[in-house]
Design an enzyme around this catalytic site. Sequence first.
Site, PDB file in Angstrom:
ATOM      1  N   ASP A   7       0.837  -1.206   0.000  1.00  0.00           N
ATOM      2  CA  ASP A   7       0.000   0.000   0.000  1.00  0.00           C
ATOM      3  C   ASP A   7       0.865   1.246   0.000  1.00  0.00           C
ATOM      4  OD1 ASP A   7      -1.938   1.923   0.268  1.00  0.00           O
ATOM      5  OD2 ASP A   7      -2.414   1.465   2.366  1.00  0.00           O
ATOM      6  N   LYS A  54       1.677   7.950   0.317  1.00  0.00           N
ATOM      7  CA  LYS A  54       2.118   8.032   1.715  1.00  0.00           C
ATOM      8  C   LYS A  54       3.507   8.654   1.795  1.00  0.00           C
ATOM      9  CE  LYS A  54      -0.236   3.845   3.405  1.00  0.00           C
ATOM     10  NZ  LYS A  54      -1.057   4.472   4.451  1.00  0.00           N
ATOM     11  N   ASP A 100      -5.687   6.374  -0.664  1.00  0.00           N
ATOM     12  CA  ASP A 100      -5.042   5.636   0.422  1.00  0.00           C
ATOM     13  C   ASP A 100      -6.062   4.979   1.354  1.00  0.00           C
ATOM     14  OD1 ASP A 100      -2.988   4.605   1.928  1.00  0.00           O
ATOM     15  OD2 ASP A 100      -2.519   6.493   2.951  1.00  0.00           O
ATOM     16  N   ARG A 117     -11.001  -0.396   2.353  1.00  0.00           N
ATOM     17  CA  ARG A 117     -12.465  -0.470   2.385  1.00  0.00           C
ATOM     18  C   ARG A 117     -13.047  -0.673   0.989  1.00  0.00           C
ATOM     19  NH1 ARG A 117     -12.670   5.338   5.232  1.00  0.00           N
ATOM     20  NH2 ARG A 117     -10.633   4.538   5.838  1.00  0.00           N
TER      21      ARG A 117
HETATM   22  N1  BES Z   1      -3.123   0.298   5.330  1.00  0.00           N
HETATM   23  C1  BES Z   1      -3.495   1.560   5.859  1.00  0.00           C
HETATM   24  C2  BES Z   1      -3.741   1.512   7.367  1.00  0.00           C
HETATM   25  C3  BES Z   1      -2.556   1.170   8.236  1.00  0.00           C
HETATM   26  C4  BES Z   1      -1.819   2.166   8.827  1.00  0.00           C
HETATM   27  C5  BES Z   1      -2.231  -0.140   8.494  1.00  0.00           C
HETATM   28  C6  BES Z   1      -0.752   1.856   9.637  1.00  0.00           C
HETATM   29  C7  BES Z   1      -1.167  -0.448   9.306  1.00  0.00           C
HETATM   30  C8  BES Z   1      -0.427   0.544   9.884  1.00  0.00           C
HETATM   31  C9  BES Z   1      -4.757   2.051   5.179  1.00  0.00           C
HETATM   32  O1  BES Z   1      -4.936   1.639   3.873  1.00  0.00           O
HETATM   33  C10 BES Z   1      -4.706   3.529   5.171  1.00  0.00           C
HETATM   34  O2  BES Z   1      -3.838   4.049   4.529  1.00  0.00           O
HETATM   35  N2  BES Z   1      -5.619   4.175   5.877  1.00  0.00           N
HETATM   36  C11 BES Z   1      -5.660   5.600   5.946  1.00  0.00           C
HETATM   37  C12 BES Z   1      -7.088   6.035   5.775  1.00  0.00           C
HETATM   38  C13 BES Z   1      -7.256   7.509   5.541  1.00  0.00           C
HETATM   39  C14 BES Z   1      -6.642   7.910   4.225  1.00  0.00           C
HETATM   40  C15 BES Z   1      -8.728   7.837   5.567  1.00  0.00           C
HETATM   41  C16 BES Z   1      -5.106   6.003   7.307  1.00  0.00           C
HETATM   42  O3  BES Z   1      -5.292   5.268   8.270  1.00  0.00           O
HETATM   43  O4  BES Z   1      -4.453   7.044   7.379  1.00  0.00           O
HETATM   44 ZN    ZN Z   2      -4.012  -0.096   3.344  1.00  0.00          ZN
HETATM   45 MN    MN Z   3      -3.983   2.945   2.481  1.00  0.00          MN
END
Ligand code: BES
Ligand code: ZN
Ligand code: MN
Length: 491
Positions: free
Chosen positions: A260, A267, A337, A341
């Site tokens: 990801d 990111k 990101d 979901r």
């Molecule tokens: N894979 C990440 C969540 C994550 C963060 C998993 C740290 C393990 C460790 C997920 O896809 C993500 O990026 N979520 C975002 C959502 C936001 C953009 C609404 C997040 O948590 O910042």
């Molecule tokens: Zn993710």
């Molecule tokens: Mn993500």
Amino acid sequence: MKVEFVSAAGAAEILVVLVNEGRALAGAGADYDKAAGGALTRAMTSSRFTGKTDSTLTVSAPAGVDAGAVILSGLGDAAKLNDKAIESAAGSAYHAAKLSGSTVLTVDATGLSPEQAARIGFATRLAAYRFDKYLTKQKPEKIPSLTTIRIVCADGKAAEAAFTPMSAVADGVIFARDLVAEPANVLYPVEFARRVKALESLGLEVEVLGEAELEKLGMRTLLGVGQGSRRDSQVAIMKWNGGKAGDQPIAFVGKGVTFDTGGISIKPADGMEDMKWDMGGAAAVSGLMHALAGRKARVNAVGIIGLVENMPDGDAQRPGDVVISMSGQSVEVINTDAEGRLVLADCLWYTQERFKPKFMIDLATLTGAIIVSLGKDYAGVFSNSDAVANPVIAAGNKVDENFWRLPLPAQYEKHIDSPIADVKNTGNGRAGGSITAALFLQRFVNDTPWAHLDIAAVAWAEKSTRAIVPDGAVGFGVRTLDRMVADTYES
Ligand code: BES
Ligand code: ZN
Ligand code: MN
């Protein structure tokens, strides 16, 4: 790690004796102490070792005991003896002995039931896990020397019988850990699917859907996430039919983002390497199916995993894109990101439509916000059904995996409403980020009883505090769900 059950210790390289809090030698400990002229007791009273869990004391070659060393390992309060205490004692003893140069660890389990003796073997297998396939220059003295754990107990046959299903669960956890630990250049969607396809040798039926089939099914939210990747997206479906023919299955759904980057909503570089384990949910589902098949669980179960790589690219999906999910609902992608979901939306819809399961439980490293809200030792639970959520939380308590339930408040639904589509993939800024993510998923479960487990905080242990969980890939969720199935759906 070879695990054997024997009726007498014989000559031991290293002998483990369990000790209850208060320096109370368990099993044959008192006999060994007597043979050694009280050397074990003297060693304890001249040290701070009292038998607390996760503590050990090594006594070198006590005269009168046929062992090169005796490791005393704490079981904690005798009145509170449970699986967790036995697992910690076995794991701690393993770590105390692993670099000794000895190959066989003999554990005195004569004071324990056959089930508890078996648990020592189970715990040692998990404690001994290492992901070392890419280390080409290991110093010999850093490589664990133990290859066999020999467990001394009165009824070896019964212990062996109890160990067989436990060992199948350990196989499942180890399978999940290997997937989680693997770097993303090696483990991409097609390779992940290939590895679960190989589980057919355990008696699972495995189907793998490629992009053309996913397109035909209308899984546009899942495919949109993989759109920027050179790697093809996949959905794998694992079926275990150990229950009555025609009995409605139970279903497990996993987020399998093999890497990801965030996509176009990219990111920051710092820590991005962690996103190789953004497939921890899919790994847990695969490990669970491995465990259920391995121990021939009396249940019908399906595991569905959505495998994609989230990359930025000229073809990648853009913030603001609107995609139509398999459910028919339109989704405005505000942040590429928030991809997990989108993957799960199509997998959940597909699962309920095709399998009409008794319930669905999804596992996903879904939000950074769950780390903020619960810290690094708890997974979040979101559910539309107490009957689904409660047994998960109860099973987690038994296997030392912590869960905490959070709400799905209707008044937050407005935060995921979009002016131009049925739903959008982000919520109210950072407020309640794990909750708005779960509310998004809920829109794709129809009326199926469902629970969502956000395992972003627990899938990877930077610095583990548990003897049977080495640093790195945890395999979180396999043990809990296996236990939940055994306790709730097989009895
Ligand atoms: N894979 C990440 C969540 C994550 C963060 C998993 C740290 C393990 C460790 C997920 O896809 C993500 O990026 N979520 C975002 C959502 C936001 C953009 C609404 C997040 O948590 O910042
Ligand atoms: Zn993710
Ligand atoms: Mn993500």
